[in-house]
Design a protein around this motif. Structure first.
Motif, PDB file in Angstrom:
ATOM      1  N   VAL A  52       8.117  -2.746  -6.168  1.00  0.00           N
ATOM      2  CA  VAL A  52       8.166  -1.392  -5.619  1.00  0.00           C
ATOM      3  C   VAL A  52       9.633  -1.001  -5.489  1.00  0.00           C
ATOM      4  CG1 VAL A  52       7.690   0.046  -3.604  1.00  0.00           C
ATOM      5  CG2 VAL A  52       5.993  -1.619  -4.384  1.00  0.00           C
ATOM      6  N   VAL A  53      10.004   0.087  -6.153  1.00  0.00           N
ATOM      7  CA  VAL A  53      11.383   0.568  -6.108  1.00  0.00           C
ATOM      8  C   VAL A  53      11.411   1.817  -5.227  1.00  0.00           C
ATOM      9  CG1 VAL A  53      13.378   1.372  -7.414  1.00  0.00           C
ATOM     10  CG2 VAL A  53      11.794  -0.294  -8.432  1.00  0.00           C
ATOM     11  N   ARG A  54      12.129   1.724  -4.126  1.00  0.00           N
ATOM     12  CA  ARG A  54      12.218   2.854  -3.207  1.00  0.00           C
ATOM     13  C   ARG A  54      13.202   3.900  -3.728  1.00  0.00           C
ATOM     14  NH1 ARG A  54      13.155  -0.099   2.606  1.00  0.00           N
ATOM     15  NH2 ARG A  54      12.048  -2.072   2.159  1.00  0.00           N
ATOM     16  N   THR A  55      13.091   5.088  -3.182  1.00  0.00           N
ATOM     17  CA  THR A  55      13.999   6.167  -3.562  1.00  0.00           C
ATOM     18  C   THR A  55      15.443   5.790  -3.277  1.00  0.00           C
ATOM     19  OG1 THR A  55      12.296   7.816  -3.166  1.00  0.00           O
ATOM     20  CG2 THR A  55      14.555   8.606  -3.208  1.00  0.00           C
ATOM     21  N   GLY A  56      15.676   5.029  -2.223  1.00  0.00           N
ATOM     22  CA  GLY A  56      17.029   4.603  -1.882  1.00  0.00           C
ATOM     23  C   GLY A  56      17.556   3.477  -2.737  1.00  0.00           C
ATOM     24  N   GLY A  57      16.720   2.932  -3.639  1.00  0.00           N
ATOM     25  CA  GLY A  57      17.175   1.902  -4.561  1.00  0.00           C
ATOM     26  C   GLY A  57      16.734   0.493  -4.229  1.00  0.00           C
ATOM     27  N   GLN A  58      16.251   0.246  -3.017  1.00  0.00           N
ATOM     28  CA  GLN A  58      15.842  -1.103  -2.659  1.00  0.00           C
ATOM     29  C   GLN A  58      14.588  -1.496  -3.426  1.00  0.00           C
ATOM     30  OE1 GLN A  58      15.951  -2.009   1.500  1.00  0.00           O
ATOM     31  NE2 GLN A  58      14.536  -3.742   1.329  1.00  0.00           N
ATOM     32  N   ARG A  59      14.505  -2.772  -3.790  1.00  0.00           N
ATOM     33  CA  ARG A  59      13.387  -3.292  -4.559  1.00  0.00           C
ATOM     34  C   ARG A  59      12.642  -4.347  -3.745  1.00  0.00           C
ATOM     35  NH1 ARG A  59      16.923  -1.227  -8.018  1.00  0.00           N
ATOM     36  NH2 ARG A  59      16.253  -0.667 -10.138  1.00  0.00           N
ATOM     37  N   ASP A  60      11.319  -4.210  -3.692  1.00  0.00           N
ATOM     38  CA  ASP A  60      10.470  -5.149  -2.956  1.00  0.00           C
ATOM     39  C   ASP A  60       9.407  -5.680  -3.910  1.00  0.00           C
ATOM     40  OD1 ASP A  60      11.847  -4.304  -0.566  1.00  0.00           O
ATOM     41  OD2 ASP A  60      10.512  -2.571  -0.515  1.00  0.00           O
ATOM     42  N   ASP A  61       9.183  -6.991  -3.875  1.00  0.00           N
ATOM     43  CA  ASP A  61       8.243  -7.626  -4.795  1.00  0.00           C
ATOM     44  C   ASP A  61       6.944  -8.006  -4.093  1.00  0.00           C
ATOM     45  OD1 ASP A  61      10.154  -7.378  -6.756  1.00  0.00           O
ATOM     46  OD2 ASP A  61      10.918  -9.434  -6.503  1.00  0.00           O
ATOM     47  N   PHE A  62       5.831  -7.815  -4.813  1.00  0.00           N
ATOM     48  CA  PHE A  62       4.502  -8.070  -4.266  1.00  0.00           C
ATOM     49  C   PHE A  62       3.596  -8.672  -5.338  1.00  0.00           C
ATOM     50  CE2 PHE A  62       6.307  -4.547  -1.904  1.00  0.00           C
ATOM     51  CZ  PHE A  62       6.075  -4.924  -0.589  1.00  0.00           C
ATOM     52  N   ALA A  63       2.544  -9.308  -4.868  1.00  0.00           N
ATOM     53  CA  ALA A  63       1.526  -9.794  -5.792  1.00  0.00           C
ATOM     54  C   ALA A  63       0.656  -8.650  -6.290  1.00  0.00           C
ATOM     55  CB  ALA A  63       0.653 -10.841  -5.105  1.00  0.00           C
ATOM     56  N   ALA A  64       0.486  -7.617  -5.439  1.00  0.00           N
ATOM     57  CA  ALA A  64      -0.384  -6.501  -5.806  1.00  0.00           C
ATOM     58  C   ALA A  64       0.087  -5.235  -5.125  1.00  0.00           C
ATOM     59  CB  ALA A  64      -1.832  -6.795  -5.412  1.00  0.00           C
ATOM     60  N   VAL A  65      -0.257  -4.103  -5.736  1.00  0.00           N
ATOM     61  CA  VAL A  65       0.038  -2.790  -5.185  1.00  0.00           C
ATOM     62  C   VAL A  65      -1.240  -1.966  -5.193  1.00  0.00           C
ATOM     63  CG1 VAL A  65       1.319  -0.631  -5.472  1.00  0.00           C
ATOM     64  CG2 VAL A  65       2.437  -2.811  -5.951  1.00  0.00           C
ATOM     65  N   VAL A  66      -1.504  -1.309  -4.067  1.00  0.00           N
ATOM     66  CA  VAL A  66      -2.643  -0.397  -3.961  1.00  0.00           C
ATOM     67  C   VAL A  66      -2.084   1.010  -3.786  1.00  0.00           C
ATOM     68  CG1 VAL A  66      -4.778   0.164  -2.760  1.00  0.00           C
ATOM     69  CG2 VAL A  66      -3.983  -2.217  -2.845  1.00  0.00           C
ATOM     70  N   ILE A  67      -2.415   1.912  -4.697  1.00  0.00           N
ATOM     71  CA  ILE A  67      -1.905   3.280  -4.657  1.00  0.00           C
ATOM     72  C   ILE A  67      -2.937   4.178  -3.982  1.00  0.00           C
ATOM     73  CG2 ILE A  67      -1.064   5.225  -6.017  1.00  0.00           C
ATOM     74  CD1 ILE A  67      -0.288   3.251  -8.186  1.00  0.00           C
ATOM     75  N   CYS A  68      -2.559   4.703  -2.814  1.00  0.00           N
ATOM     76  CA  CYS A  68      -3.420   5.614  -2.043  1.00  0.00           C
ATOM     77  C   CYS A  68      -2.639   6.894  -1.765  1.00  0.00           C
ATOM     78  CB  CYS A  68      -3.843   4.974  -0.728  1.00  0.00           C
ATOM     79  SG  CYS A  68      -4.656   3.373  -0.869  1.00  0.00           S
ATOM     80  N   VAL A  98       0.865  -1.170   0.000  1.00  0.00           N
ATOM     81  CA  VAL A  98       0.000   0.000   0.000  1.00  0.00           C
ATOM     82  C   VAL A  98       0.904   1.223   0.000  1.00  0.00           C
ATOM     83  CG1 VAL A  98      -1.741   1.326   1.273  1.00  0.00           C
ATOM     84  CG2 VAL A  98      -1.862  -1.186   1.222  1.00  0.00           C
ATOM     85  N   VAL A  99       0.718   2.099  -0.973  1.00  0.00           N
ATOM     86  CA  VAL A  99       1.541   3.299  -1.093  1.00  0.00           C
ATOM     87  C   VAL A  99       0.725   4.497  -0.634  1.00  0.00           C
ATOM     88  CG1 VAL A  99       2.930   4.743  -2.615  1.00  0.00           C
ATOM     89  CG2 VAL A  99       2.765   2.269  -3.042  1.00  0.00           C
ATOM     90  N   GLY A 100       1.166   5.128   0.456  1.00  0.00           N
ATOM     91  CA  GLY A 100       0.449   6.270   1.015  1.00  0.00           C
ATOM     92  C   GLY A 100      -0.145   5.936   2.366  1.00  0.00           C
ATOM     93  N   ALA A 101       0.077   6.830   3.356  1.00  0.00           N
ATOM     94  CA  ALA A 101      -0.375   6.546   4.722  1.00  0.00           C
ATOM     95  C   ALA A 101      -1.197   7.680   5.294  1.00  0.00           C
ATOM     96  CB  ALA A 101       0.825   6.252   5.622  1.00  0.00           C
ATOM     97  N   GLY A 102      -2.104   8.228   4.469  1.00  0.00           N
ATOM     98  CA  GLY A 102      -3.177   9.034   5.021  1.00  0.00           C
ATOM     99  C   GLY A 102      -4.214   8.085   5.598  1.00  0.00           C
ATOM    100  N   SER A 103      -5.390   8.581   5.892  1.00  0.00           N
ATOM    101  CA  SER A 103      -6.408   7.702   6.477  1.00  0.00           C
ATOM    102  C   SER A 103      -6.747   6.558   5.538  1.00  0.00           C
ATOM    103  CB  SER A 103      -7.673   8.495   6.816  1.00  0.00           C
ATOM    104  OG  SER A 103      -8.259   9.044   5.650  1.00  0.00           O
ATOM    105  N   LEU A 104      -6.804   6.832   4.239  1.00  0.00           N
ATOM    106  CA  LEU A 104      -7.179   5.792   3.290  1.00  0.00           C
ATOM    107  C   LEU A 104      -6.119   4.697   3.226  1.00  0.00           C
ATOM    108  CD1 LEU A 104      -9.233   4.838   1.204  1.00  0.00           C
ATOM    109  CD2 LEU A 104      -7.923   6.081  -0.519  1.00  0.00           C
ATOM    110  N   GLY A 105      -4.847   5.074   3.142  1.00  0.00           N
ATOM    111  CA  GLY A 105      -3.797   4.076   3.099  1.00  0.00           C
ATOM    112  C   GLY A 105      -3.712   3.267   4.377  1.00  0.00           C
TER     113      GLY A 105
END
Length: 362
Positions: A191-207, A7-14
């Motif tokens: 998911v590629v972070r700004t620092g360069g690390q890569r994380d793999d997922f089955a799904a991504v939710v953009i919030c 999940v990308v984003g940590a407002g109330s919805l994320g």
């Protein structure tokens, strides 16, 4: 157990989406650089997320339409909010669904419309009020108003605090680092972070509100959004001929929300202007209720002022709830209703994932 979800984003919805998915058994990782920051309004207004800057007003049952996606989302969220509050109160006992909401009619036509809503939705707790019935609270309500017993407010700071604690209980991985890009990777997503690390997922939710468009553009998904600024004030009343015990949790007049918040304290806020810079003229109009503020409000002292940006979809209805590709979901652009529509949005996301993701365990 279900397959891992980002999940990308940590407002109330994320936060709410991550919690809801984790409670259903999904291993969840949430990304947002603000996750290390305390939930408060002590930072500068430019650093506040939309939820922190909001007042958490729930205008669900007073929605003017009686059909369509917008009405269904509002109605479902208002059904779910009491259940969510009940589950989240053990993390922050002060969290509550504050009701009722009172909407004042600004003119005769609006008064007629609100009367019609009240007659159609009595079973949802709506009741029309005459000017005489409003006189003790808001004498200037010449055209009456509408009282909604179930609409009202959820304190957005307490909501985020409770959701963060709920994430810890469900062992949601919290990454306080910006997401640089999203990449298609095998049968899932990277998911590629700004620092360069890569994380793999089955799904991504953009919030990610306004930041969502930039993440989607390299993937050839065009979902432009424009910023709309909301401003809010905390006022200390010098002259307060108001017994807050008679007041609703929220009074709405001319699109401005007035919220009692302790002895001689009042919150005043609205989403009133396009763009990302606060301007004096819209703030002054809000402060004066377009020249119709009562004397006790005009004489109040401003003790706090903040603002925040909402993401409004361009040429598309808000909110954006879409599965753009298998495993790529967008939940953003909620504009004024991020807190209100949180439960129904999270439920929709979970249903989409459960329908489209294969199960890897019992």
């Amino acid at each position: 157990m279900n397959r891992p979800v980002a999940v990308v984003g940590a407002g109330s919805l994320g936060l709410g989406t991550a919690w809801h998915l984790a409670s259903l058994g999904h291993p969840v990782t949430i990304y947002d650089p603000r996750l290390t920051q305390r939930v408060s309004r002590t930072r500068s207004s430019t650093e506040l997320n939309g939820t922190t800057a909001s007042l958490g007003v729930l205008m669900g049952h007073v929605f003017r339409r009686s059909s369509g996606r917008g009405w269904r989302l509002r109605k479902r969220s208002m059904e779910l909010w009491p259940l969510w509050i009940n589950r989240l109160q053990r993390f922050v006992p002060e969290l509550a669904l504050q009701t009722p909401l009172l909407q004042v009619a600004g003119d005769e036509a609006t008064g007629i419309r609100l009367n019609g809503l009240a007659s159609q939705r009595q079973q949802l707790g709506l009741k029309s009020l005459s000017p005489a019935e409003l006189d003790a609270i808001w004498p200037r309500a010449e055209h009456g108003g509408l009282r909604s017993e179930q609409d009202g407010r959820v304190d957005p700071l307490k909501l985020q605090q409770s959701l963060r604690r709920a994430l810890e209980e469900h062992q949601v991985t919290q990454v306080a680092e910006p997401v640089d890009t999203l990449e298609r990777h095998r049968s899932g997503w990277r998911v590629v972070r700004t620092g360069g690390q890569r994380d793999d997922f089955a799904a991504v939710v953009i919030c990610a509100a306004l930041a969502s468009s930039a993440l989607l553009a390299p993937l050839d998904h065009d979902r432009p959004m424009t910023p709309v600024l909301g401003q809010a004030l905390r006022l200390e009343l010098k002259e307060a001929p108001i017994n807050w015990q008679q007041w609703p949790a929220v009074l709405v007049d001319q699109g401005v929300n007035l919220i009692p918040d302790g002895p001689n304290q009042l919150l005043l806020g609205a989403t009133v202007e396009p763009g990302s810079e606060a301007a004096e003229d819209p703030l002054a109009l809000m402060r004066s209720l377009h020249g119709k503020a009562p004397d006790w409000l005009k004489s109040a002292t401003v003790v706090e002022h903040w603002s925040g940006l909402r993401a409004r979809p361009v040429e598309r209805p808000a909110p954006l709830l879409e599965q753009l590709e298998p495993g790529l979901l967008l939940a953003s652009g909620h504009y004024r209703n991020g807190v209100l529509l949180l439960p129904a949005s999270a439920e929709w996301i979970a249903a989409e994932l459960n329908h489209n993701l294969p199960i890897t365990g019992a």
